[in-house]
Design a protein around this motif. Structure first.
Motif, mmCIF file in Angstrom:
data_model
loop_
_atom_site.group_PDB
_atom_site.id
_atom_site.type_symbol
_atom_site.label_atom_id
_atom_site.label_comp_id
_atom_site.label_asym_id
_atom_site.label_seq_id
_atom_site.Cartn_x
_atom_site.Cartn_y
_atom_site.Cartn_z
ATOM 1 N N ASP A 1 18.391 106.790 50.311
ATOM 2 C CA ASP A 1 18.406 108.143 50.890
ATOM 3 C C ASP A 1 18.043 108.107 52.376
ATOM 4 O OD1 ASP A 1 19.100 109.089 48.425
ATOM 5 O OD2 ASP A 1 17.060 109.754 47.883
ATOM 6 N N ILE A 2 17.049 107.260 52.711
ATOM 7 C CA ILE A 2 16.665 107.135 54.124
ATOM 8 C C ILE A 2 17.820 106.567 54.942
ATOM 9 C CG2 ILE A 2 15.132 105.905 55.706
ATOM 10 C CD1 ILE A 2 12.945 106.104 53.557
ATOM 11 N N ALA A 3 18.549 105.602 54.368
ATOM 12 C CA ALA A 3 19.685 104.994 55.056
ATOM 13 C C ALA A 3 20.792 106.008 55.303
ATOM 14 C CB ALA A 3 20.196 103.809 54.250
ATOM 15 N N GLN A 4 20.986 106.927 54.373
ATOM 16 C CA GLN A 4 21.991 107.977 54.560
ATOM 17 C C GLN A 4 21.636 108.871 55.750
ATOM 18 O OE1 GLN A 4 22.110 109.863 50.683
ATOM 19 N NE2 GLN A 4 24.026 108.797 50.142
ATOM 20 N N LYS A 5 20.348 109.228 55.865
ATOM 21 C CA LYS A 5 19.927 110.058 56.986
ATOM 22 C C LYS A 5 20.062 109.305 58.313
ATOM 23 C CE LYS A 5 16.677 112.895 54.335
ATOM 24 N NZ LYS A 5 15.267 113.328 54.154
ATOM 25 N N GLU A 6 19.727 108.016 58.278
ATOM 26 C CA GLU A 6 19.862 107.220 59.498
ATOM 27 C C GLU A 6 21.319 107.121 59.936
ATOM 28 O OE1 GLU A 6 18.051 103.559 58.440
ATOM 29 O OE2 GLU A 6 16.002 104.200 59.008
ATOM 30 N N LEU A 7 22.217 107.022 58.957
ATOM 31 C CA LEU A 7 23.642 106.979 59.308
ATOM 32 C C LEU A 7 24.096 108.303 59.914
ATOM 33 C CD1 LEU A 7 26.288 105.386 59.250
ATOM 34 C CD2 LEU A 7 26.741 106.395 56.986
ATOM 35 N N SER A 8 23.608 109.405 59.371
ATOM 36 C CA SER A 8 23.960 110.720 59.931
ATOM 37 C C SER A 8 23.450 110.853 61.356
ATOM 38 C CB SER A 8 23.380 111.840 59.047
ATOM 39 O OG SER A 8 23.938 111.797 57.754
ATOM 40 N N GLN A 9 22.218 110.380 61.579
ATOM 41 C CA GLN A 9 21.664 110.443 62.942
ATOM 42 C C GLN A 9 22.461 109.548 63.904
ATOM 43 O OE1 GLN A 9 17.565 109.331 62.412
ATOM 44 N NE2 GLN A 9 16.962 111.343 61.593
ATOM 45 N N ALA A 10 22.854 108.375 63.425
ATOM 46 C CA ALA A 10 23.628 107.461 64.265
ATOM 47 C C ALA A 10 24.992 108.056 64.599
ATOM 48 C CB ALA A 10 23.789 106.116 63.556
ATOM 49 N N ALA A 11 25.579 108.776 63.641
ATOM 50 C CA ALA A 11 26.868 109.423 63.883
ATOM 51 C C ALA A 11 26.739 110.523 64.940
ATOM 52 C CB ALA A 11 27.413 109.995 62.575
ATOM 53 N N ALA A 12 25.644 111.299 64.854
ATOM 54 C CA ALA A 12 25.427 112.361 65.832
ATOM 55 C C ALA A 12 25.208 111.788 67.225
ATOM 56 C CB ALA A 12 24.240 113.220 65.411
ATOM 57 N N LEU A 13 24.414 110.692 67.311
ATOM 58 C CA LEU A 13 24.171 110.074 68.615
ATOM 59 C C LEU A 13 25.446 109.472 69.194
ATOM 60 C CD1 LEU A 13 20.731 108.320 67.921
ATOM 61 C CD2 LEU A 13 21.155 110.356 69.335
ATOM 62 N N THR A 14 26.275 108.924 68.315
ATOM 63 C CA THR A 14 27.547 108.356 68.781
ATOM 64 C C THR A 14 28.450 109.450 69.333
ATOM 65 O OG1 THR A 14 27.393 106.576 67.145
ATOM 66 C CG2 THR A 14 29.565 107.016 68.096
ATOM 67 N N GLU A 15 28.513 110.569 68.648
ATOM 68 C CA GLU A 15 29.351 111.690 69.111
ATOM 69 C C GLU A 15 28.833 112.229 70.443
ATOM 70 O OE1 GLU A 15 32.571 114.117 69.143
ATOM 71 O OE2 GLU A 15 32.122 112.496 67.721
ATOM 72 N N GLN A 16 27.508 112.312 70.574
ATOM 73 C CA GLN A 16 26.912 112.790 71.823
ATOM 74 C C GLN A 16 27.232 111.833 72.971
ATOM 75 O OE1 GLN A 16 22.736 113.538 71.510
ATOM 76 N NE2 GLN A 16 22.476 113.950 73.690
ATOM 77 N N ALA A 17 27.118 110.539 72.699
ATOM 78 C CA ALA A 17 27.427 109.541 73.726
ATOM 79 C C ALA A 17 28.904 109.589 74.104
ATOM 80 C CB ALA A 17 27.039 108.150 73.227
ATOM 81 N N LYS A 18 29.757 109.861 73.114
ATOM 82 C CA LYS A 18 31.195 109.961 73.388
ATOM 83 C C LYS A 18 31.486 111.147 74.301
ATOM 84 C CE LYS A 18 33.799 109.354 69.845
ATOM 85 N NZ LYS A 18 34.540 109.617 68.576
ATOM 86 N N LEU A 19 30.839 112.285 74.026
ATOM 87 C CA LEU A 19 31.038 113.467 74.866
ATOM 88 C C LEU A 19 30.535 113.236 76.290
ATOM 89 C CD1 LEU A 19 30.034 116.301 72.366
ATOM 90 C CD2 LEU A 19 32.333 115.677 73.108
ATOM 91 N N GLN A 20 29.374 112.543 76.389
ATOM 92 C CA GLN A 20 28.824 112.268 77.715
ATOM 93 C C GLN A 20 29.741 111.348 78.500
ATOM 94 O OE1 GLN A 20 26.079 113.721 79.037
ATOM 95 N NE2 GLN A 20 26.574 112.697 80.971
ATOM 96 N N ALA A 21 30.292 110.355 77.814
ATOM 97 C CA ALA A 21 31.206 109.434 78.484
ATOM 98 C C ALA A 21 32.476 110.160 78.934
ATOM 99 C CB ALA A 21 31.561 108.287 77.551
#
Length: 361
Positions: free
Chosen positions: A149-169
Protein backbone atom coordinates in the motif's frame (compact mmCIF):
# COMPACT_ATOMS: atom_id res chain seq x y z
CA UNK A 1 -31.43 143.53 -75.00
CA UNK A 2 -28.81 140.89 -74.12
CA UNK A 3 -31.32 139.19 -71.76
CA UNK A 4 -33.84 138.82 -74.59
CA UNK A 5 -31.26 137.14 -76.87
CA UNK A 6 -30.33 134.58 -74.18
CA UNK A 7 -33.98 133.69 -73.63
CA UNK A 8 -34.52 133.18 -77.36
CA UNK A 9 -31.52 130.83 -77.55
CA UNK A 10 -32.78 128.71 -74.63
CA UNK A 11 -36.22 128.40 -76.25
CA UNK A 12 -34.61 127.33 -79.54
CA UNK A 13 -32.54 124.63 -77.85
CA UNK A 14 -35.53 123.23 -75.96
CA UNK A 15 -37.58 123.11 -79.17
CA UNK A 16 -34.81 121.17 -80.95
CA UNK A 17 -34.59 118.56 -78.19
CA UNK A 18 -38.34 118.06 -78.13
CA UNK A 19 -38.42 117.30 -81.85
CA UNK A 20 -35.84 114.42 -81.57
CA UNK A 21 -37.44 110.89 -81.43
CA UNK A 22 -36.96 108.79 -78.21
CA UNK A 23 -35.93 105.09 -78.61
CA UNK A 24 -38.16 103.15 -76.19
CA UNK A 25 -37.37 99.69 -77.59
CA UNK A 26 -35.88 97.06 -75.25
CA UNK A 27 -32.47 95.98 -76.35
CA UNK A 28 -32.29 92.32 -77.11
CA UNK A 29 -29.54 90.26 -75.45
CA UNK A 30 -28.48 86.82 -76.63
CA UNK A 31 -28.42 84.19 -73.89
CA UNK A 32 -28.28 80.40 -73.81
CA UNK A 33 -31.13 78.29 -72.52
CA UNK A 34 -31.12 74.81 -71.11
CA UNK A 35 -33.92 72.36 -71.78
CA UNK A 36 -34.92 70.75 -68.52
CA UNK A 37 -35.80 67.10 -68.08
CA UNK A 38 -36.26 64.78 -65.15
CA UNK A 39 -33.07 63.05 -64.00
CA UNK A 40 -32.36 60.34 -61.42
CA UNK A 41 -29.41 60.59 -59.05
CA UNK A 42 -28.53 58.89 -55.77
CA UNK A 43 -29.66 60.39 -52.50
CA UNK A 44 -26.56 60.56 -50.32
CA UNK A 45 -25.89 61.03 -46.62
CA UNK A 46 -22.66 62.98 -46.28
CA UNK A 47 -20.41 62.95 -43.23
CA UNK A 48 -16.80 63.39 -42.16
CA UNK A 49 -15.00 60.21 -41.09
CA UNK A 50 -11.90 59.75 -38.96
CA UNK A 51 -9.25 57.15 -39.85
CA UNK A 52 -8.54 54.56 -37.16
CA UNK A 53 -6.65 51.26 -37.30
CA UNK A 54 -8.89 48.27 -37.92
CA UNK A 55 -6.80 46.29 -35.42
CA UNK A 56 -3.87 46.97 -33.08
CA UNK A 57 -1.84 44.02 -31.80
CA UNK A 58 0.17 44.37 -28.58
CA UNK A 59 3.02 41.86 -28.58
CA UNK A 60 4.62 40.85 -25.27
CA UNK A 61 7.03 38.22 -23.97
CA UNK A 62 5.55 35.43 -21.84
CA UNK A 63 8.58 35.53 -19.55
CA UNK A 64 10.48 38.49 -18.23
CA UNK A 65 14.05 39.20 -19.17
CA UNK A 66 16.49 41.58 -20.79
CA UNK A 67 15.69 42.75 -24.30
CA UNK A 68 18.57 41.77 -26.52
CA UNK A 69 17.61 43.41 -29.82
CA UNK A 70 14.81 45.04 -31.82
CA UNK A 71 14.59 44.06 -35.49
CA UNK A 72 12.10 46.78 -36.50
CA UNK A 73 11.59 50.50 -36.05
CA UNK A 74 8.48 52.63 -35.69
CA UNK A 75 6.83 53.03 -39.10
CA UNK A 76 8.27 49.83 -40.59
CA UNK A 77 5.89 47.67 -42.62
CA UNK A 78 5.96 44.07 -41.37
CA UNK A 79 4.55 40.77 -42.59
CA UNK A 80 2.94 37.97 -40.62
CA UNK A 81 5.66 35.86 -38.98
CA UNK A 82 8.34 38.55 -39.15
CA UNK A 83 10.67 38.75 -36.12
CA UNK A 84 10.14 41.92 -34.05
CA UNK A 85 12.43 41.59 -31.01
CA UNK A 86 14.34 39.06 -28.90
CA UNK A 87 15.36 38.48 -25.26
CA UNK A 88 18.75 37.46 -23.97
CA UNK A 89 18.69 33.64 -23.82
CA UNK A 90 21.46 32.88 -21.28
CA UNK A 91 19.31 32.64 -18.17
CA UNK A 92 16.43 31.13 -20.11
CA UNK A 93 18.70 28.39 -21.43
CA UNK A 94 19.99 27.63 -17.93
CA UNK A 95 16.45 27.39 -16.63
CA UNK A 96 15.57 25.06 -19.47
CA UNK A 97 18.58 22.80 -18.73
CA UNK A 98 17.67 22.68 -15.02
CA UNK A 99 14.09 21.81 -15.83
CA UNK A 100 15.30 19.04 -18.11
CA UNK A 101 17.45 17.56 -15.34
CA UNK A 102 14.54 17.67 -12.91
CA UNK A 103 12.33 15.89 -15.43
CA UNK A 104 14.88 13.14 -15.97
CA UNK A 105 15.25 12.64 -12.19
CA UNK A 106 11.49 12.54 -11.72
CA UNK A 107 11.11 9.94 -14.44
CA UNK A 108 13.86 7.82 -12.84
CA UNK A 109 12.12 8.00 -9.45
CA UNK A 110 8.84 7.01 -11.07
CA UNK A 111 10.45 3.99 -12.74
CA UNK A 112 11.94 2.90 -9.38
CA UNK A 113 8.60 3.31 -7.64
CA UNK A 114 6.86 1.30 -10.34
CA UNK A 115 9.45 -1.49 -10.09
CA UNK A 116 9.10 -1.60 -6.27
CA UNK A 117 5.32 -1.76 -6.53
CA UNK A 118 5.48 -4.62 -9.02
CA UNK A 119 7.79 -6.56 -6.67
CA UNK A 120 5.50 -6.03 -3.66
CA UNK A 121 2.42 -7.02 -5.65
CA UNK A 122 4.10 -10.32 -6.52
CA UNK A 123 5.25 -10.80 -2.91
CA UNK A 124 1.78 -10.14 -1.59
CA UNK A 125 0.28 -12.69 -3.96
CA UNK A 126 2.84 -15.35 -2.80
CA UNK A 127 2.24 -14.53 0.87
CA UNK A 128 -1.51 -14.85 0.40
CA UNK A 129 -1.04 -18.37 -0.98
CA UNK A 130 1.25 -19.29 1.92
CA UNK A 131 -1.31 -17.94 4.38
CA UNK A 132 -4.00 -20.09 2.80
CA UNK A 133 -1.75 -23.15 3.13
CA UNK A 134 -0.93 -22.28 6.75
CA UNK A 135 2.73 -21.80 5.92
CA UNK A 136 2.88 -18.17 7.17
CA UNK A 137 1.19 -16.05 9.78
CA UNK A 138 -1.46 -13.39 9.39
CA UNK A 139 0.97 -10.86 10.86
CA UNK A 140 3.46 -11.58 8.08
CA UNK A 141 0.76 -11.17 5.46
CA UNK A 142 -0.43 -7.82 6.94
CA UNK A 143 3.13 -6.52 6.97
CA UNK A 144 3.63 -7.30 3.27
CA UNK A 145 0.24 -5.76 2.41
CA UNK A 146 1.18 -2.56 4.29
CA UNK A 147 4.43 -2.32 2.30
CA UNK A 148 2.47 -2.78 -0.96
CA UNK A 149 0.00 0.00 0.00
CA UNK A 150 2.87 2.37 0.82
CA UNK A 151 4.47 1.56 -2.55
CA UNK A 152 1.23 2.45 -4.34
CA UNK A 153 1.18 5.88 -2.68
CA UNK A 154 4.84 6.42 -3.52
CA UNK A 155 4.12 5.62 -7.15
CA UNK A 156 1.26 8.12 -7.19
CA UNK A 157 3.52 10.78 -5.70
CA UNK A 158 6.25 9.98 -8.24
CA UNK A 159 3.72 10.29 -11.06
CA UNK A 160 2.58 13.70 -9.80
CA UNK A 161 6.18 14.93 -9.49
CA UNK A 162 6.95 13.67 -12.98
CA UNK A 163 3.95 15.51 -14.43
CA UNK A 164 4.95 18.69 -12.59
CA UNK A 165 8.52 18.42 -13.89
CA UNK A 166 7.17 17.85 -17.40
CA UNK A 167 5.04 21.00 -17.21
CA UNK A 168 7.98 23.02 -15.87
CA UNK A 169 10.21 21.78 -18.66
CA UNK A 170 7.55 22.64 -21.25
CA UNK A 171 7.14 26.09 -19.70
CA UNK A 172 10.87 26.77 -19.87
CA UNK A 173 11.00 25.47 -23.43
CA UNK A 174 8.15 27.81 -24.38
CA UNK A 175 10.02 30.68 -22.72
CA UNK A 176 13.08 29.98 -24.85
CA UNK A 177 10.92 29.85 -27.97
CA UNK A 178 9.12 33.02 -26.85
CA UNK A 179 12.42 34.82 -26.51
CA UNK A 180 11.90 35.66 -30.17
CA UNK A 181 8.85 37.91 -30.65
CA UNK A 182 7.10 37.64 -34.04
CA UNK A 183 4.19 39.51 -35.62
CA UNK A 184 0.97 37.62 -36.13
CA UNK A 185 -0.38 40.06 -38.72
CA UNK A 186 0.78 42.13 -41.66
CA UNK A 187 0.83 45.80 -40.83
CA UNK A 188 2.86 48.78 -39.62
CA UNK A 189 4.84 49.17 -36.40
CA UNK A 190 3.18 51.84 -34.24
CA UNK A 191 5.37 51.85 -31.14
CA UNK A 192 8.36 50.28 -29.35
CA UNK A 193 7.75 50.59 -25.61
CA UNK A 194 11.27 49.59 -24.51
CA UNK A 195 14.87 49.88 -25.65
CA UNK A 196 17.52 47.22 -26.11
CA UNK A 197 19.12 46.27 -22.78
CA UNK A 198 16.09 47.14 -20.69
CA UNK A 199 14.35 44.61 -18.44
CA UNK A 200 10.79 43.78 -19.40
CA UNK A 201 8.26 42.08 -17.15
CA UNK A 202 6.16 39.13 -18.37
CA UNK A 203 3.07 40.16 -20.34
CA UNK A 204 3.97 43.84 -20.76
CA UNK A 205 3.46 45.10 -24.37
CA UNK A 206 6.79 45.58 -26.11
CA UNK A 207 5.82 46.19 -29.76
CA UNK A 208 2.53 47.58 -31.14
CA UNK A 209 1.54 46.75 -34.71
CA UNK A 210 -1.49 48.10 -36.58
CA UNK A 211 -3.10 46.01 -39.30
CA UNK A 212 -2.94 46.92 -42.99
CA UNK A 213 -6.65 47.66 -43.05
CA UNK A 214 -8.02 50.89 -41.65
CA UNK A 215 -11.37 51.52 -40.05
CA UNK A 216 -13.06 54.81 -40.83
CA UNK A 217 -15.26 55.89 -37.94
CA UNK A 218 -18.29 58.05 -38.70
CA UNK A 219 -20.69 59.50 -36.14
CA UNK A 220 -24.20 59.62 -37.62
CA UNK A 221 -27.47 60.94 -36.26
CA UNK A 222 -30.21 58.70 -34.94
CA UNK A 223 -32.43 59.58 -37.91
CA UNK A 224 -29.76 58.65 -40.47
CA UNK A 225 -28.74 55.51 -38.58
CA UNK A 226 -32.15 53.99 -39.34
CA UNK A 227 -31.33 54.21 -43.06
CA UNK A 228 -28.04 52.29 -42.82
CA UNK A 229 -27.17 48.59 -42.49
CA UNK A 230 -24.01 46.51 -42.24
CA UNK A 231 -22.80 45.75 -45.77
CA UNK A 232 -24.06 49.02 -47.29
CA UNK A 233 -21.66 50.79 -49.63
CA UNK A 234 -19.74 53.82 -48.46
CA UNK A 235 -18.10 56.25 -50.89
CA UNK A 236 -14.78 57.55 -49.57
CA UNK A 237 -13.15 60.71 -50.92
CA UNK A 238 -9.42 60.56 -50.21
CA UNK A 239 -7.39 63.73 -49.56
CA UNK A 240 -5.74 63.32 -52.98
CA UNK A 241 -9.17 63.46 -54.64
CA UNK A 242 -9.35 59.73 -55.38
CA UNK A 243 -12.70 58.02 -54.84
CA UNK A 244 -12.90 54.63 -53.12
CA UNK A 245 -15.83 52.34 -52.38
CA UNK A 246 -15.92 50.37 -49.12
CA UNK A 247 -18.55 48.69 -46.94
CA UNK A 248 -20.02 49.31 -43.52
CA UNK A 249 -18.50 46.63 -41.28
CA UNK A 250 -20.04 47.50 -37.92
CA UNK A 251 -22.77 49.70 -36.46
CA UNK A 252 -22.82 50.59 -32.77
CA UNK A 253 -26.39 51.01 -31.57
CA UNK A 254 -25.25 52.77 -28.38
CA UNK A 255 -24.84 56.55 -28.78
CA UNK A 256 -21.69 58.39 -27.83
CA UNK A 257 -22.22 60.15 -24.50
CA UNK A 258 -20.67 63.38 -25.66
CA UNK A 259 -21.91 63.84 -29.23
CA UNK A 260 -25.05 61.65 -28.99
CA UNK A 261 -24.16 60.24 -32.40
CA UNK A 262 -23.86 56.57 -33.35
CA UNK A 263 -20.61 54.99 -34.49
CA UNK A 264 -20.59 53.53 -38.00
CA UNK A 265 -17.36 51.68 -38.84
CA UNK A 266 -16.17 51.24 -42.42
CA UNK A 267 -13.48 48.65 -43.17
CA UNK A 268 -11.03 50.09 -45.67
CA UNK A 269 -7.77 48.80 -47.18
CA UNK A 270 -5.85 52.06 -47.61
CA UNK A 271 -2.40 50.64 -48.53
CA UNK A 272 -0.79 53.22 -46.25
CA UNK A 273 -2.41 56.20 -48.00
CA UNK A 274 -4.17 57.46 -44.89
CA UNK A 275 -2.72 58.62 -41.59
CA UNK A 276 -4.30 57.73 -38.27
CA UNK A 277 -6.58 60.56 -37.17
CA UNK A 278 -6.92 61.96 -40.69
CA UNK A 279 -10.40 63.03 -41.81
CA UNK A 280 -12.05 61.96 -45.07
CA UNK A 281 -15.36 62.71 -46.77
CA UNK A 282 -17.82 59.81 -46.51
CA UNK A 283 -21.10 59.44 -48.39
CA UNK A 284 -23.72 56.71 -47.97
CA UNK A 285 -26.13 56.04 -50.85
CA UNK A 286 -29.57 55.40 -49.35
CA UNK A 287 -31.94 55.73 -52.35
CA UNK A 288 -32.47 57.11 -55.87
CA UNK A 289 -34.19 60.46 -56.31
CA UNK A 290 -35.92 61.59 -59.53
CA UNK A 291 -36.60 65.23 -60.30
CA UNK A 292 -35.13 68.38 -61.85
CA UNK A 293 -31.38 68.53 -61.24
CA UNK A 294 -29.42 71.67 -62.15
CA UNK A 295 -25.72 72.53 -61.98
CA UNK A 296 -25.11 74.31 -58.67
CA UNK A 297 -23.45 77.26 -60.45
CA UNK A 298 -26.72 78.07 -62.22
CA UNK A 299 -28.67 78.82 -59.05
CA UNK A 300 -28.96 82.55 -58.35
CA UNK A 301 -29.57 84.11 -54.94
CA UNK A 302 -30.55 87.52 -53.62
CA UNK A 303 -31.72 86.26 -50.26
CA UNK A 304 -33.91 83.67 -52.01
CA UNK A 305 -32.80 80.96 -54.43
CA UNK A 306 -34.16 81.50 -57.93
CA UNK A 307 -33.63 80.85 -61.64
CA UNK A 308 -34.90 82.37 -64.86
CA UNK A 309 -37.17 80.40 -67.16
CA UNK A 310 -38.32 81.28 -70.66
CA UNK A 311 -41.98 82.17 -70.95
CA UNK A 312 -43.31 83.64 -74.22
CA UNK A 313 -39.73 84.42 -75.29
CA UNK A 314 -39.23 86.42 -72.14
CA UNK A 315 -37.07 85.74 -69.10
CA UNK A 316 -39.17 85.13 -66.03
CA UNK A 317 -37.85 84.76 -62.52
CA UNK A 318 -38.95 81.65 -60.61
CA UNK A 319 -38.08 81.04 -56.97
CA UNK A 320 -36.89 77.50 -56.28
CA UNK A 321 -36.14 75.34 -53.26
CA UNK A 322 -32.92 73.34 -52.94
CA UNK A 323 -33.66 69.76 -51.90
CA UNK A 324 -30.43 67.75 -52.13
CA UNK A 325 -26.99 67.80 -53.72
CA UNK A 326 -25.22 65.15 -55.77
CA UNK A 327 -21.70 65.99 -56.95
CA UNK A 328 -22.00 69.32 -58.87
CA UNK A 329 -25.79 69.19 -59.24
CA UNK A 330 -28.64 70.13 -56.96
CA UNK A 331 -32.21 68.89 -57.01
CA UNK A 332 -34.63 71.83 -57.07
CA UNK A 333 -38.30 72.19 -56.39
CA UNK A 334 -40.54 74.69 -58.17
CA UNK A 335 -39.66 73.78 -61.78
CA UNK A 336 -41.34 71.50 -64.30
CA UNK A 337 -39.63 69.64 -67.17
CA UNK A 338 -41.35 71.88 -69.74
CA UNK A 339 -39.74 74.99 -68.26
CA UNK A 340 -36.53 76.39 -69.77
CA UNK A 341 -33.87 77.86 -67.53
CA UNK A 342 -31.62 80.61 -68.84
CA UNK A 343 -28.02 79.71 -68.26
CA UNK A 344 -25.67 82.33 -66.87
CA UNK A 345 -25.01 84.76 -64.05
CA UNK A 346 -27.51 87.24 -62.75
CA UNK A 347 -26.18 90.01 -65.00
CA UNK A 348 -26.63 87.83 -68.09
CA UNK A 349 -30.42 88.02 -67.92
CA UNK A 350 -33.06 90.25 -66.39
CA UNK A 351 -36.76 89.77 -66.15
CA UNK A 352 -38.72 90.65 -69.34
CA UNK A 353 -35.57 90.61 -71.46
CA UNK A 354 -36.21 88.67 -74.72
CA UNK A 355 -34.57 85.36 -75.32
CA UNK A 356 -32.66 85.13 -78.55
CA UNK A 357 -30.10 82.40 -77.92
CA UNK A 358 -30.45 78.78 -79.02
CA UNK A 359 -31.32 75.83 -76.82
CA UNK A 360 -28.35 74.07 -75.29
CA UNK A 361 -29.50 70.48 -75.01
Amino acid sequence: MRRIVVLLLIVALLSGCANQPVDNTIKEKSVKVLSLSAETHPEMLRYLGVVNPDEIKKYAFLSGGVIEEFFVEVGDVVTAGQVLASLQRDKLSISLDNAGEQLRAARLDYAKAQKNLNYLNDLLADTEQLLAAGATSQQQYDQVKLQRDIAQKELSQAAALTEQAKLQAQFNEDNVDDATLTSGIAGTVLALNYESGEIVAPGYPVVLVRSERSAIHVGVSAEDLKKLSVGDEAHIKLPNGEDKIAEISRINRMPDRGSRTYLVEIAFADDGQLLLGETVDVAFEISKSEGIWLPIAYILNDGLDYVYIVENDRAKRVDVSLEMIYEDKVKVGGLKPQDLKIVGRQDDATEQQPKTGEDDE
